[in-house]
Design an enzyme around this catalytic site. Structure first.
Site, PDB file in Angstrom:
ATOM      1  CE  LYS A  58      -1.773   2.876   2.747  1.00  0.00           C
ATOM      2  NZ  LYS A  58      -1.740   4.074   1.868  1.00  0.00           N
ATOM      3  CD  GLU A  90      10.354  12.734  11.389  1.00  0.00           C
ATOM      4  OE1 GLU A  90       9.270  12.200  11.678  1.00  0.00           O
ATOM      5  OE2 GLU A  90      11.265  12.151  10.775  1.00  0.00           O
ATOM      6  CB  CYS A 111      12.966   8.946   7.806  1.00  0.00           C
ATOM      7  SG  CYS A 111      13.528   7.720   6.655  1.00  0.00           S
ATOM      8  CD  GLU A 117      13.883   3.977   8.001  1.00  0.00           C
ATOM      9  OE1 GLU A 117      14.063   5.185   8.297  1.00  0.00           O
ATOM     10  OE2 GLU A 117      14.053   3.513   6.860  1.00  0.00           O
TER      11      GLU A 117
END
Ligand code: ADP
Length: 493
Positions: free
Chosen positions: A186, A396, A297, A262
């Site tokens: 997906k 983040e 990331c 992750e």
């Protein structure tokens, strides 16, 4: 720069649909409008797979894995088919790269230099493990033979984010397929199309139909149904920590499926005053936060710099931050990516504004970029006067925003490098080997880069986070092992 790479976005075919059993499947019912990050113009309406469509894709993948003998064929034959798939990706690289560039944040020059070749190479890399991980003979007593036999799970679910759509799926599908599994992917609903083209290329290259299925939709409906499907043997996910936690809960509620996650990061770039070449270090620091406009990331978003080199390093960084070349992703001259959506840009700006209000100063940048039409672009931003509790040092951002903290002496630098929650990566820049090793040992991060920053094409180095940055590893031998389950056998004679 290769100006011949520029292209007309109107000429790109958009495969908008699910991909099940080797066929593009158009959905019925609700859809999601997908737009180009470069200029916000609509690309296509994306169907949302409901639980019944997800079930069809997973059952088909399970049957394809069984009937094709993907998990039981001679491993070298599986490797050969995967290499053929990699060759076919390269043969269709221009078309695939254009589709990736058009529908994501990846400028065409980057897509052709990195995303397409590294996607092909990831399948090649994992193909090499097909016949290299044969299990183990255990050290049992003499009258016994103990074996650890590895087997595929059957069907692995891969849920991918929007920042590197092709390469993320290649890491997950490559490892799962080399281990003998089928995959149901997906992709992100914001960047869903190149994954479908990749699945088409797999079938064209001779892989069994159904081995690589794609379901489209949002996280809440489609992603959740995929994670909860009883036939899914393992889930591999890259995305935010909050979504990773939701996926863990879905896994726990539906049969305790193993996971590779992750997740988020807030990685430090720890720079000591003894660096021999300021320009070189500045290149690594700037590259780590400006590449893909910081939508990475592993972005090195926190510069922790020793006082003695602070001013010289920042002067160099400001020049680099002010020299970016923003533009639409289909122009080969573009060197600085758009932000994936206006919503994401507003999130970035909200964190920056809250940090400025808390007392930080923008040395450069600090707001959405003007003059880029309807695309969402954010100014490359350096925030100074930052303390660890300020939003931009803590949360983040996933944008081109670098915070700067200054320190005196090794102990203070190392202490500042650690983030209380995240532990994805760290950069350490110093000429002193002992200091580099002490910092490497001390920092709690899944990857430490010393005197460089960022992955290379050495897929053999696994990647994954500590703490809330994740569980398990992508890439490397570890990624293939994570897609196998191990059966213990004890024979008495
Ligand atoms: P972002 O919102 O920045 O894309 P996410 O971590 O939410 O980050 O998304 C990464 C991927 O996870 C996307 O493909 C998204 O659709 C999917 N996703 C989001 N929520 C869920 C969920 N509850 N279950 C499964 N997948 C999800």
């Amino acid at each position: 720069m290769d100006t011949a790479l520029s292209f007309d976005p109107a000429a790109v075919r958009i495969p908008s649909g699910h991909f099940i059993d080797g066929e593009l499947v158009m959905g019925a019912g609700e859809t999601i409008a997908v737009a180009r990050p470069s200029d916000a113009s609509g690309i296509a309406d994306l169907p949302i797979a409901d639980a019944a469509t997800v079930d069809r894709a997973v059952e088909n993948a399970a049957e394809a894995q069984r009937a094709s003998g993907w998990g039981t064929m001679a491993p070298r034959e599986r490797a050969r088919l995967m290499r053929r798939f990699a060759d076919h990706i390269e043969a269709n690289g221009v078309e695939l790269g254009r589709l990736e560039a058009l529908s994501s944040t990846r400028p065409i020059t980057d897509a052709m230099a990195y995303d397409v070749p590294s996607t092909a190479e990831a399948f090649r890399f994992f193909a090499e493990y097909c016949d290299k991980l044969g299990g183990e003979v255990a050290a049992t007593r003499h009258e016994h033979l103990g074996l650890v036999v590895s087997e595929p799970y059957g069907v692995v679910a891969a849920i991918t984010p929007w920042n590197f759509p092709l390469s993320m799926v290649s890491w997950k599908a490559g490892a799962a397929m080399a281990a003998g599994n089928a995959v149901v992917v997906k992709p992100s609903e914001m960047t869903p199309f190149s994954t479908v083209r990749l699945a088409e290329l797999a079938v064209e290259a001779g892989l069994p139909a159904g081995l690589f299925n794609v379901v489209q939709g949002d996280g809440r409906t489609t992603g959740d149904a995929l994670c909860r499907h009883p036939r899914i043997g393992k889930i591999s996910f890259t995305g935010s920590t909050a979504t990773g936690a939701a996926i863990m809960a879905a896994s726990a509620a539906s049969g305790v499926k193993p996971l590779t996650l992750e997740l988020g990061g807030k990685s430090p770039q720890l720079v000591f005053a003894d660096i021999p070449d300021i320009d070189r270090t500045a290149g690594h620091v700037a590259g780590s936060i400006l590449y893909n406009a910081g939508q990475v990331c592993v972005a090195g978003s926190r510069l922790i710099v020793e006082a003695g080199v602070h001013d010289a390093l920042l002067a160099n960084l400001v020049k680099r931050f002010e020299a970016v070349r923003p533009g639409v992703t289909w122009n080969a001259a573009t060197g600085f990516a758009p932000i994936v959506s206006r919503r994401q840009m507003e999130r970035i700006d909200d964190i920056v504004q809250r940090t400025l209000k808390a007392g930080a100063t923008a040395l450069t940048g600090g707001r959405p970029m003007a003059g880029q039409g309807d695309g969402a672009f954010y100014e490359p931003t350096i925030l100074i006067g930052v303390t660890p509790d300020m939003p931009a040092a803590h949360e983040e951002i996933f944008g081109p925003v670098l915070t700067v903290q200054s320190f005196h002496g090794e102990a203070e630098g190392i202490a500042l490098a650690d983030h209380p929650d995240y532990g994805l990566c760290a950069g350490v820049h110093t000429a002193d080997l002992g200091r580099a090793m002490r910092a490497m040992r001390a920092v709690q991060a899944g990857t430490v880069w010393i005197n460089r920053y960022g992955r290379t094409a050495d897929f053999v180095i696994p990647t994954g986070g500590f703490k809330r940055s994740g569980i398990g590893k992508d890439l490397g031998r570890e990624a293939v092992i994570a897609n196998l389950r191990h059966k213990s056998v004890l024979i008495e004679f």
